[in-house]
Enzyme design. Structure first.
Site, PDB file in Angstrom:
ATOM      1  N   ASP A  11     103.521  17.671 143.263  1.00 45.18           N
ATOM      2  CA  ASP A  11     102.245  17.507 142.572  1.00 45.18           C
ATOM      3  C   ASP A  11     102.285  18.514 141.429  1.00 45.18           C
ATOM      4  O   ASP A  11     102.066  19.701 141.636  1.00 45.18           O
ATOM      5  CB  ASP A  11     101.091  17.801 143.537  1.00 45.18           C
ATOM      6  CG  ASP A  11      99.730  17.661 142.878  1.00 45.18           C
ATOM      7  OD1 ASP A  11      99.637  17.082 141.781  1.00 45.18           O
ATOM      8  OD2 ASP A  11      98.743  18.156 143.470  1.00 45.18           O
ATOM      9  N   GLU A  71     104.142  13.021 141.090  1.00 49.66           N
ATOM     10  CA  GLU A  71     102.902  12.411 140.620  1.00 49.66           C
ATOM     11  C   GLU A  71     102.943  12.309 139.104  1.00 49.66           C
ATOM     12  O   GLU A  71     103.285  13.281 138.419  1.00 49.66           O
ATOM     13  CB  GLU A  71     101.712  13.264 141.064  1.00 49.66           C
ATOM     14  CG  GLU A  71     100.378  12.624 140.782  1.00 49.66           C
ATOM     15  CD  GLU A  71      99.231  13.453 141.330  1.00 49.66           C
ATOM     16  OE1 GLU A  71      98.904  13.285 142.521  1.00 49.66           O
ATOM     17  OE2 GLU A  71      98.693  14.273 140.573  1.00 49.66           O
ATOM     18  N   ASP A 144      97.122  21.229 147.224  1.00 45.42           N
ATOM     19  CA  ASP A 144      98.137  20.778 146.260  1.00 45.42           C
ATOM     20  C   ASP A 144      99.439  20.450 146.985  1.00 45.42           C
ATOM     21  O   ASP A 144     100.156  19.530 146.604  1.00 45.42           O
ATOM     22  CB  ASP A 144      98.365  21.845 145.184  1.00 45.42           C
ATOM     23  CG  ASP A 144      97.155  21.988 144.279  1.00 45.42           C
ATOM     24  OD1 ASP A 144      96.858  21.035 143.542  1.00 45.42           O
ATOM     25  OD2 ASP A 144      96.500  23.041 144.335  1.00 45.42           O
TER      26      ASP A 144
END
Length: 184
Positions: A11, A71, A144
Site C-alpha cells: 500500500d 495498490e 496500512d
C-alpha cells in the site's frame, strides 16, 4: 489452483507505506509478515523514495516474492497526491522488478471488493476480514499494513479464480480481443 508462491503486497505512500506478505501453499494463503514504513520524519521526497526502494529491496531479499501486488494510485481532490503516490509506487515496483518479482496493480476498490464484497468498505472492515481469513491478530494501528495484506490477498484471489484473465463485461478491450469474430 494457484501454484505455490510468495506474494508481497504494498500500500504505497510517501508518509506511510504498508507492506504485507503471504505465502501460498497447497492453494491456501498463509500469513508471513506485515508492517508499516513510517516516513513522516523524513523531509526530502527523494530521501523517502530511496528509503522505500531500500526497504522493498530488503523485503525481496528476505522473502523472495514471486509477485508484487501493489495498490494503484487514485485521483482525489489534490493532483499532487497522485504524483507523490506514483513516485512511491515506482520506487517499490523498481525494487521488486530488480529482484525478479512480477508486478500487478489493483485499484483500492477492487481489493476491497475482493476482500469484503464491498468496494467502499472501510479500512477497519478490511482489517477484520483479513484478520479472520488469515487467522491472525492485527494491531489497529497497522491499517496500512492490513491494506497491503488485502492487496496481496486480492492478487491471490485473482490468480486462483477460474475466471481470472477471462474477458468480462467490465472491459470492452478484453471483450473485443476475446471475440474478434463479433467485430464488423
Amino acid at each position: 489452483m494457484i501454484k505455490d508462491c510468495t506474494i508481497l503486497g504494498i500500500d504505497p505512500g510517501t508518509n506511510l507505506l504498508g507492506f504485507g506478505i503471504i505465502r501460498v501453499r497447497g492453494g491456501k494463503p498463509q500469513f508471513v509478515d506485515m508492517g508499516v514504513l513510517d516516513l513522516r520524519r523524513v523531509d526530502n521526497i527523494y530521501d523517502k523514495l530511496l528509503i522505500i526502494f531500500d526497504k522493498v529491496s530488503a523485503l525481496c531479499e528476505l522473502h523472495r516474492p514471486d509477485d508484487l501486488a501493489i495498490e494503484s494510485p487514485f485521483y482525489g481532490r489534490n493532483a499532487q497526491v497522485i504524483f507523490k503516490l506514483g513516485r512511491a509506487q515506482g520506487a517499490a515496483m523498481t525494487a521488486a522488478l530488480q529482484h525478479g518479482a512480477a508486478v500487478y496493480e489493483y485499484a483500492p476498490r477492487k481489493a476491497k471488493q475482493a476482500i469484503c464484497g464491498n468496494g467502499a468498505a472501510s479500512k477497519e472492515q478490511v482489517a477484520l476480514i483479513v484478520e479472520k481469513t488469515l487467522g491472525i491478530n492485527i494491531d489497529p494501528g497497522h491499517l496500512d499494513a492490513t491494506d497491503a495484506l488485502a492487496i496481496a490477498m486480492c492478487h491471490f484471489y485473482e490468480q486462483s479464480s477460474p475466471l481470472a484473465g477471462k474477458a468480462s463485461g467490465s472491459s470492452w478491450e478484453k471483450f473485443l480481443a476475446a471475440n474478434p469474430d463479433r467485430i464488423k
